[in-house]
Design an enzyme around this catalytic site. Sequence first.
Site, mmCIF file in Angstrom:
data_model
loop_
_atom_site.group_PDB
_atom_site.id
_atom_site.type_symbol
_atom_site.label_atom_id
_atom_site.label_comp_id
_atom_site.label_asym_id
_atom_site.label_seq_id
_atom_site.Cartn_x
_atom_site.Cartn_y
_atom_site.Cartn_z
ATOM 1 N N LYS A 9 21.849 15.325 2.761
ATOM 2 C CA LYS A 9 22.385 14.681 3.966
ATOM 3 C C LYS A 9 23.872 14.337 3.826
ATOM 4 C CE LYS A 9 18.008 12.627 5.545
ATOM 5 N NZ LYS A 9 17.347 11.354 5.916
ATOM 6 N N TYR A 49 14.735 16.556 14.338
ATOM 7 C CA TYR A 49 14.142 15.210 14.326
ATOM 8 C C TYR A 49 13.357 14.915 15.605
ATOM 9 C CZ TYR A 49 16.472 13.707 9.998
ATOM 10 O OH TYR A 49 16.846 13.560 8.684
ATOM 11 N N ASN A 112 19.732 7.570 3.295
ATOM 12 C CA ASN A 112 18.766 7.832 2.223
ATOM 13 C C ASN A 112 18.886 9.219 1.616
ATOM 14 O OD1 ASN A 112 17.579 9.311 4.212
ATOM 15 N ND2 ASN A 112 15.708 8.103 4.333
ATOM 16 N N HIS A 115 16.564 14.896 2.849
ATOM 17 C CA HIS A 115 15.399 15.155 3.698
ATOM 18 C C HIS A 115 14.472 16.125 2.974
ATOM 19 C CE1 HIS A 115 12.929 16.331 7.154
ATOM 20 N NE2 HIS A 115 13.059 17.567 6.684
ATOM 21 N N GLU A 126 10.491 23.691 10.206
ATOM 22 C CA GLU A 126 11.860 23.313 9.831
ATOM 23 C C GLU A 126 12.606 24.472 9.176
ATOM 24 O OE1 GLU A 126 10.666 18.599 9.100
ATOM 25 O OE2 GLU A 126 11.381 19.801 7.413
HETATM 26 P P1 DAT Z 1 11.556 10.727 5.844
HETATM 27 O O1 DAT Z 1 13.022 11.121 5.852
HETATM 28 O O2 DAT Z 1 11.178 10.012 4.581
HETATM 29 O O3 DAT Z 1 10.636 11.873 6.165
HETATM 30 P P2 DAT Z 1 11.031 9.763 8.545
HETATM 31 O O4 DAT Z 1 10.678 11.178 8.891
HETATM 32 O O5 DAT Z 1 10.041 8.707 8.885
HETATM 33 O O6 DAT Z 1 11.374 9.627 6.990
HETATM 34 O O7 DAT Z 1 12.398 9.362 9.260
HETATM 35 C C1 DAT Z 1 13.464 10.288 9.324
HETATM 36 C C2 DAT Z 1 14.736 9.582 8.992
HETATM 37 O O8 DAT Z 1 15.009 8.597 10.002
HETATM 38 C C3 DAT Z 1 14.709 8.798 7.691
HETATM 39 O O9 DAT Z 1 15.028 9.611 6.578
HETATM 40 C C4 DAT Z 1 15.736 7.742 7.922
HETATM 41 C C5 DAT Z 1 15.616 7.461 9.403
HETATM 42 N N1 DAT Z 1 14.754 6.293 9.660
HETATM 43 C C6 DAT Z 1 13.417 6.243 9.543
HETATM 44 N N2 DAT Z 1 12.941 5.027 9.848
HETATM 45 C C7 DAT Z 1 14.036 4.287 10.176
HETATM 46 C C8 DAT Z 1 14.228 2.944 10.599
HETATM 47 N N3 DAT Z 1 13.203 2.096 10.733
HETATM 48 N N4 DAT Z 1 15.511 2.535 10.826
HETATM 49 C C9 DAT Z 1 16.546 3.366 10.697
HETATM 50 N N5 DAT Z 1 16.439 4.658 10.307
HETATM 51 C C10 DAT Z 1 15.196 5.106 10.053
HETATM 52 MG MG MG Z 2 10.301 12.926 7.877
#
Ligand code: DAT
Ligand code: MG
Length: 148
Positions: A9, A49, A112, A115, A126
């Site tokens: 990222k 996303y 974070n 991905h 994806e």
């Molecule tokens: P992951 O990246 O672990 O698959 P995800 O698919 O639930 O997590 O979410 C995609 C991204 O969105 C994640 O890497 C960071 C962001 N994100 C997720 N939950 C969030 C939140 N509560 N507040 C802000 N950003 C968030």
């Molecule tokens: Mg995810």
Amino acid sequence: MERSLVLIKPDAMQRGLAGEIIFRIERRGLKIVAMKMLQMDKALAQRHYSVHKDKAFFDHLVDFITSSPVIAIVFQGKNTVEVIRQTMGETDPTKARPGTIRGDFGIDIGYNLVHGSDSLQNASKEIDLFFSKGEISDYDREIGKWIS
Ligand code: DAT
Ligand code: MG
């Protein structure tokens, strides 16, 4: 054999952590079968996303992921989806265990670093968003027999 999509990222690119992240995943035994650096546009970010389109953080997420180039990688190997999720750690770096990428380098859920696809079905979708079939090289490695 499974395939999964990894994105290095924008925060990881800006912090010079691309090599560290690739190193950690590659040395578990997974094989790189495709890789490219690209600037994601808004349309690609929204498609990638799309499961989060109704979430409060969606717009911020799209702005973030399009804010700098990313590196997209297809990894292939045994249990690839699960192995990458484990190596990345929990979504929220404050909950991710030490020894994981997010647990070692992150402090905020919005930054974070990496991905990784969360299921085989999503991995396939994806990968198709980022790579054409011709950009993926399925090759044998001699070391493969020592890994799985
Ligand atoms: P992951 O990246 O672990 O698959 P995800 O698919 O639930 O997590 O979410 C995609 C991204 O969105 C994640 O890497 C960071 C962001 N994100 C997720 N939950 C969030 C939140 N509560 N507040 C802000 N950003 C968030
Ligand atoms: Mg995810």
